[in-house]
Design an enzyme around this catalytic site. Structure first.
Site, PDB file in Angstrom:
ATOM      1  N   LYS A 263       7.941   6.367  -2.928  1.00 33.52           N
ATOM      2  CA  LYS A 263       7.821   6.695  -1.510  1.00 33.52           C
ATOM      3  C   LYS A 263       9.174   7.150  -0.955  1.00 33.52           C
ATOM      4  O   LYS A 263      10.221   6.841  -1.543  1.00 33.52           O
ATOM      5  CB  LYS A 263       7.369   5.450  -0.726  1.00 33.52           C
ATOM      6  CG  LYS A 263       5.955   4.987  -0.998  1.00 33.52           C
ATOM      7  CD  LYS A 263       5.620   3.747  -0.183  1.00 33.52           C
ATOM      8  CE  LYS A 263       4.198   3.255  -0.453  1.00 33.52           C
ATOM      9  NZ  LYS A 263       3.142   4.196  -0.008  1.00 33.52           N
ATOM     10  N   ARG A 337      -5.905   0.239  -5.550  1.00 29.11           N
ATOM     11  CA  ARG A 337      -7.231   0.307  -6.183  1.00 29.11           C
ATOM     12  C   ARG A 337      -7.176  -0.156  -7.625  1.00 29.11           C
ATOM     13  O   ARG A 337      -8.152  -0.676  -8.162  1.00 29.11           O
ATOM     14  CB  ARG A 337      -7.788   1.733  -6.022  1.00 29.11           C
ATOM     15  CG  ARG A 337      -7.008   2.790  -6.725  1.00 29.11           C
ATOM     16  CD  ARG A 337      -7.255   4.173  -6.135  1.00 29.11           C
ATOM     17  NE  ARG A 337      -6.582   4.367  -4.853  1.00 29.11           N
ATOM     18  CZ  ARG A 337      -6.655   5.485  -4.132  1.00 29.11           C
ATOM     19  NH1 ARG A 337      -7.378   6.514  -4.550  1.00 29.11           N
ATOM     20  NH2 ARG A 337      -6.021   5.579  -2.989  1.00 29.11           N
TER      21      ARG A 337
HETATM   22  N1  BES Z   1       0.037   0.675   0.496  1.00 30.28           N
HETATM   23  C1  BES Z   1      -0.213   2.069   0.594  1.00 30.28           C
HETATM   24  C2  BES Z   1      -1.034   2.439   1.835  1.00 30.28           C
HETATM   25  C3  BES Z   1      -0.343   2.245   3.140  1.00 30.28           C
HETATM   26  C4  BES Z   1       0.393   3.283   3.682  1.00 30.28           C
HETATM   27  C5  BES Z   1      -0.450   1.067   3.827  1.00 30.28           C
HETATM   28  C6  BES Z   1       1.035   3.115   4.884  1.00 30.28           C
HETATM   29  C7  BES Z   1       0.192   0.920   5.032  1.00 30.28           C
HETATM   30  C8  BES Z   1       0.928   1.928   5.574  1.00 30.28           C
HETATM   31  C9  BES Z   1      -0.960   2.555  -0.640  1.00 30.28           C
HETATM   32  O1  BES Z   1      -0.671   1.876  -1.818  1.00 30.28           O
HETATM   33  C10 BES Z   1      -0.606   3.973  -0.840  1.00 30.28           C
HETATM   34  O2  BES Z   1       0.533   4.231  -1.122  1.00 30.28           O
HETATM   35  N2  BES Z   1      -1.568   4.861  -0.693  1.00 30.28           N
HETATM   36  C11 BES Z   1      -1.341   6.245  -0.840  1.00 30.28           C
HETATM   37  C12 BES Z   1      -2.479   6.814  -1.671  1.00 30.28           C
HETATM   38  C13 BES Z   1      -2.248   8.210  -2.113  1.00 30.28           C
HETATM   39  C14 BES Z   1      -1.126   8.258  -3.130  1.00 30.28           C
HETATM   40  C15 BES Z   1      -3.524   8.753  -2.711  1.00 30.28           C
HETATM   41  C16 BES Z   1      -1.328   6.866   0.548  1.00 30.28           C
HETATM   42  O3  BES Z   1      -2.097   6.448   1.394  1.00 30.28           O
HETATM   43  O4  BES Z   1      -0.499   7.748   0.772  1.00 30.28           O
HETATM   44 MN    MN Z   2       0.996   2.701  -2.798  1.00 29.39          MN
END
Ligand code: BES
Ligand code: MN
Ligand code: ZN
Length: 486
Positions: A263, A337
């Protein structure tokens, strides 16, 4: 914060608040309050507060009026919660250790009065342990709330409401703690310590045991961290022995860097609360035990840290889940997931639940869709979706249902494995839900709650300050009351 009860006003309080209905100030109010309130445009709307000073028996008393809204209103329970929350928000650091709330003239039911006190306690929760330099004005001063003249039955209702408060506070603590303090092993240790003497039974799987069970999806996420993953099961058997349990399953990513699909730096600290689903499950199980729920419930928390070290999984890796289904890991940041799927398979093999509800801070896309107002619900069962939505409505933890279907499902087919862990550019919360659905066996009624937008608040809400909300605890507890204990 302590909650106490007194039949009638006696003794001295630093601060006394009178609960009043809208447009119905009692006739015997001191002029300083009656005229002060009217000049300050206080009418008694739900959650409105007027503060003044009156002289009683030669002493100056700090006195407040708090509004309950209109008697008989459809949202009376919510109005009572607003009143309680408004008082503790206002007086938490106001310098008074005791607050008395006079409910004598109010026509609240016992449940509504207990709700008022619950909201006062929840809104007054803070986690200040890492502040070593607070000035006196910054410190919480309010220690005790005394309900005066509460309706008959309020104390009994409070024994249940206080169980809810304990659960919400436990969840908030887990969610608030930073990731150097709460990681899979310490999450388990906190749970064990908190559950001591409650009747909850805890089971823990370490990585070796999960390896033997074939949890390649969860372990693939965990392998990039020096902190080993854990599977935590929390058993509450308060119902008939013959009744199949309900399973609550939580995503417990104690920190989500994204892994190799790392990230950006901005806001990454938020990912300490990527265990909010597991936190909600842990808190809800505490509530059920403390109030002796007559239901069989299994809580499962899939606990890992998602880190990008030399042993981390790579985009393109193929892992085999406990179900036997294979997954191409396109994006290591879609890790939730991967954790949930093995937790789901395990709870089904181990406990044969009649119903499954999972909670996860799963996608940023759900925040784009719903902001912090609703969590998303996805389900293979209309009845379950409706009951969870209704339970959420009752406790102010709202859910909005999303569609699912085979055209969405196709988006996660992979050329090399049974599925890939991300869909296309659009509908990210739905493709995430489709992924999880592939691990639900025999059409067991299942619902997935994407709570990414509601676990953490940037601004104070009805019953929480900025920070961890404890979302999910009250919702799950209410669902158990409405459906499993009805
Ligand atoms: N934990 C994150 C989702 C999230 C994002 C929670 C912001 C709270 C605030 C999750 O693991 C994630 O990174 N999801 C990605 C999925 C994508 C790579 C398909 C997302 O939502 O960007
Ligand atoms: Mn994630
Ligand atoms: Zn995550």
């Amino acid at each position: 914060m302590q909650i106490q009860f007194l039949a009638a006003a006696s003794g001295s309080f630093g601060l006394i608040a009178l609960a009043v209905n809208e447009d119905a100030l009692p006739g015997d109010l001191e002029p300083a309050l009656a005229q002060g309130a009217s000049r300050a445009r206080f009418t008694g709307k739900a959650g409105q507060v007027f503060e003044g000073f009156v002289e009683r028996g030669g002493a100056v008393v700090r006195a407040a009026l708090v509004g309950l809204g209109k008697p008989g209103a459809a949202d009376r329970a919510e109005a009572a919660e607003k009143a309680g929350a408004a008082l503790s928000a206002r007086y938490l650091t106001a310098g008074e250790p005791t607050l008395a709330i006079d409910l004598t003239g109010s026509d609240l039911t016992a449940e509504e009065a207990a709700g008022l006190l619950l909201a006062a306690r929840l809104r007054g929760w803070r986690y200040d342990i890492y502040h070593t330099k607070f000035t006196d004005e910054q410190k919480t001063s309010l220690e005790t709330i005394t309900a005066i003249g509460a309706p008959e039955g309020t104390e009994e209702a409070w024994t249940i409401a206080s169980a809810v408060a304990e659960g919400v506070e436990f969840t908030r603590t887990l969610v608030t703690e930073p990731a150097n303090i709460i990681y899979p092993e310490s999450f388990v240790a906190r749970a064990k310590a908190r559950y001591e003497g409650t009747g909850l039974v805890v089971r823990v799987l370490d990585e070796e045991e999960m390896g033997i069970l074939g949890m390649g999806a969860l372990l693939g996420v965990a392998q990039g961290s020096v902190k080993p993953g854990r599977m935590l099961a929390i058993e509450w058997k308060g119902g008939d022995e013959a009744t199949a349990p309900t399973a609550f399953v939580g995503k417990g990513v104690t920190f989500d860097t994204g892994g190799i699909s790392i990230k950006g730096a901005a806001g990454m600290e938020d990912m300490k609360w990527d265990m909010g689903g597991a936190g909600a499950v842990a808190g809800a199980m505490l509530v059920l035990a403390l109030r002796g729920a007559k239901a069989n419930v299994i809580g499962v928390c899939g606990l890992v840290e998602n880190m990008p070290d030399a042993n981390a999984q790579r985009p393109g890796d193929v892992v085999t889940s406990m179900s036997g289904q294979t997954i191409e890991v396109i994006n290591t940041d879609a890790e939730g997931r991967l954790v949930l799927c093995d937790a789901l398979t395990w709870v089904q093999k181990e406990y044969k639940p009649a119903t499954i509800v999972d909670l996860a801070t799963l996608t940023g896309a759900i925040i784009a869709a719903l902001a912090d107002e609703y969590a998303g619900i996805f389900s293979n069962n209309d009845d379950l979706a409706a009951k969870l939505t209704a339970a959420g409505q009752t406790v102010g933890e709202k859910l909005w249902r999303f569609p699912m279907g085979s055209t969405y499902d196709k988006l996660i087919d992979s050329p090399i494995a049974d599925m890939k862990n991300v869909g296309g550019r659009y509908g990210g919360s739905i493709t995430a839900a489709q992924f999880i659905k592939r691990f639900v066996e025999n059409d067991t009624p299942w619902a997935h709650l994407d709570i990414a937008g509601v676990v953490w608040a940037d601004k104070p809400g009805a019953t929480f300050d900025k920070g961890a909300t404890g979302y999910g605890v009250r919702l799950l507890d209410q669902y158990v009351r409405d459906v499993l204990e009805a």
